[in-house]
Design a protein around this motif. Sequence first.
Motif, PDB file in Angstrom:
ATOM      1  N   ILE A   6       0.850  -1.186   0.000  1.00 53.48           N
ATOM      2  CA  ILE A   6       0.000   0.000   0.000  1.00 53.48           C
ATOM      3  C   ILE A   6       0.888   1.239   0.000  1.00 53.48           C
ATOM      4  N   GLU A   7       0.605   2.194  -0.893  1.00 52.80           N
ATOM      5  CA  GLU A   7       1.354   3.448  -0.915  1.00 52.80           C
ATOM      6  C   GLU A   7       1.169   4.174   0.414  1.00 52.80           C
ATOM      7  N   ALA A   8       2.284   4.631   1.004  1.00 54.40           N
ATOM      8  CA  ALA A   8       2.206   5.269   2.312  1.00 54.40           C
ATOM      9  C   ALA A   8       2.829   6.655   2.345  1.00 54.40           C
ATOM     10  N   GLY A   9       3.563   7.030   1.309  1.00 55.38           N
ATOM     11  CA  GLY A   9       4.186   8.341   1.293  1.00 55.38           C
ATOM     12  C   GLY A   9       5.218   8.454   0.197  1.00 55.38           C
ATOM     13  N   GLN A  10       5.870   9.617   0.165  1.00 49.73           N
ATOM     14  CA  GLN A  10       6.900   9.860  -0.837  1.00 49.73           C
ATOM     15  C   GLN A  10       8.113  10.491  -0.172  1.00 49.73           C
ATOM     16  N   CYS A  27      -0.558   8.779   4.869  1.00 54.77           N
ATOM     17  CA  CYS A  27      -1.384   8.093   5.862  1.00 54.77           C
ATOM     18  C   CYS A  27      -2.232   9.139   6.587  1.00 54.77           C
ATOM     19  N   ASP A  28      -3.101   8.676   7.458  1.00 51.28           N
ATOM     20  CA  ASP A  28      -3.909   9.604   8.244  1.00 51.28           C
ATOM     21  C   ASP A  28      -3.046  10.557   9.057  1.00 51.28           C
ATOM     22  N   THR A  29      -1.959  10.033   9.636  1.00 49.19           N
ATOM     23  CA  THR A  29      -1.062  10.871  10.438  1.00 49.19           C
ATOM     24  C   THR A  29       0.376  10.416  10.208  1.00 49.19           C
ATOM     25  N   VAL A  79       7.095   5.322  -0.918  1.00 50.22           N
ATOM     26  CA  VAL A  79       7.301   4.412   0.204  1.00 50.22           C
ATOM     27  C   VAL A  79       6.011   3.611   0.382  1.00 50.22           C
ATOM     28  N   TYR A  80       6.155   2.313   0.578  1.00 53.56           N
ATOM     29  CA  TYR A  80       5.004   1.425   0.721  1.00 53.56           C
ATOM     30  C   TYR A  80       5.049   0.717   2.076  1.00 53.56           C
ATOM     31  N   LEU A  81       3.870   0.283   2.521  1.00 56.47           N
ATOM     32  CA  LEU A  81       3.728  -0.596   3.676  1.00 56.47           C
ATOM     33  C   LEU A  81       3.117  -1.900   3.192  1.00 56.47           C
ATOM     34  N   ARG A  82       3.440  -2.971   3.876  1.00 58.73           N
ATOM     35  CA  ARG A  82       2.853  -4.267   3.526  1.00 58.73           C
ATOM     36  C   ARG A  82       1.470  -4.357   4.177  1.00 58.73           C
ATOM     37  N   ARG A  83       0.467  -4.649   3.372  1.00 66.31           N
ATOM     38  CA  ARG A  83      -0.922  -4.720   3.848  1.00 66.31           C
ATOM     39  C   ARG A  83      -1.043  -5.597   5.094  1.00 66.31           C
ATOM     40  N   ALA A  84      -0.357  -6.717   5.112  1.00 68.21           N
ATOM     41  CA  ALA A  84      -0.460  -7.660   6.227  1.00 68.21           C
ATOM     42  C   ALA A  84       0.075  -7.083   7.539  1.00 68.21           C
ATOM     43  N   ASP A  85       0.899  -6.046   7.458  1.00 68.72           N
ATOM     44  CA  ASP A  85       1.468  -5.424   8.662  1.00 68.72           C
ATOM     45  C   ASP A  85       0.559  -4.361   9.269  1.00 68.72           C
ATOM     46  N   GLY A  91     -14.365  -0.250  10.425  1.00 65.69           N
ATOM     47  CA  GLY A  91     -15.036   0.725   9.578  1.00 65.69           C
ATOM     48  C   GLY A  91     -14.102   1.589   8.748  1.00 65.69           C
ATOM     49  N   ARG A  92     -12.795   1.397   8.863  1.00 63.50           N
ATOM     50  CA  ARG A  92     -11.828   2.158   8.071  1.00 63.50           C
ATOM     51  C   ARG A  92     -11.363   1.305   6.898  1.00 63.50           C
ATOM     52  N   HIS A  93     -11.010   1.978   5.800  1.00 62.65           N
ATOM     53  CA  HIS A  93     -10.587   1.277   4.588  1.00 62.65           C
ATOM     54  C   HIS A  93      -9.413   2.006   3.959  1.00 62.65           C
ATOM     55  N   PHE A  94      -8.613   1.285   3.218  1.00 61.08           N
ATOM     56  CA  PHE A  94      -7.546   1.909   2.446  1.00 61.08           C
ATOM     57  C   PHE A  94      -8.172   2.633   1.265  1.00 61.08           C
TER      58      PHE A  94
END
Length: 165
Positions: A6-10, A27-29, A79-85, A91-94
Amino acid sequence: MKKELIEAGQIANTHGIQGEIKIVPWCDTPEFLCGFSTLYIDDKPVRVISSRVHKHNVLAELEGVTDINAAMRLKGKTVYLRRADITLPEGRHFIADLIGLDVIDAESGETLGVLTDVLTPPAHPVYVVKGTNGEFMVPAVDAFVAETNVAAGYIKVRVIEGMMT
């Protein structure tokens, strides 16, 4: 099929001369991004030695990035994060999982269009929907979003007069 990463930043720039990088978080924060010990750059895992929030960004020291030259080579990369992590609250979604969902009128059951983007202004997210009559926006708040079912591929919304014009 959901993507594993999942894309998380640059990476926006370097910070100092010791190889630290500045990440603009998507991300949210920025604190959320600081909670991970592994980031993914160019589909490869990179261990985070340290990270901290600085002016709404994340300053990070990465394994193998020991000087400004190495950090400069990362500038502009996603920068990406692994979905499984990642554990999302109920009620929140990517955002990546919402893009492409059908948007349905909760009252009539009529398909209004497809969610094409999610804007993230300070107050609350806004869904951008492309329908047969053009593009319109839906505030992503309980008053307008009746149901989100990623697995079934739809979002049901409550439409008010003037929303789709």
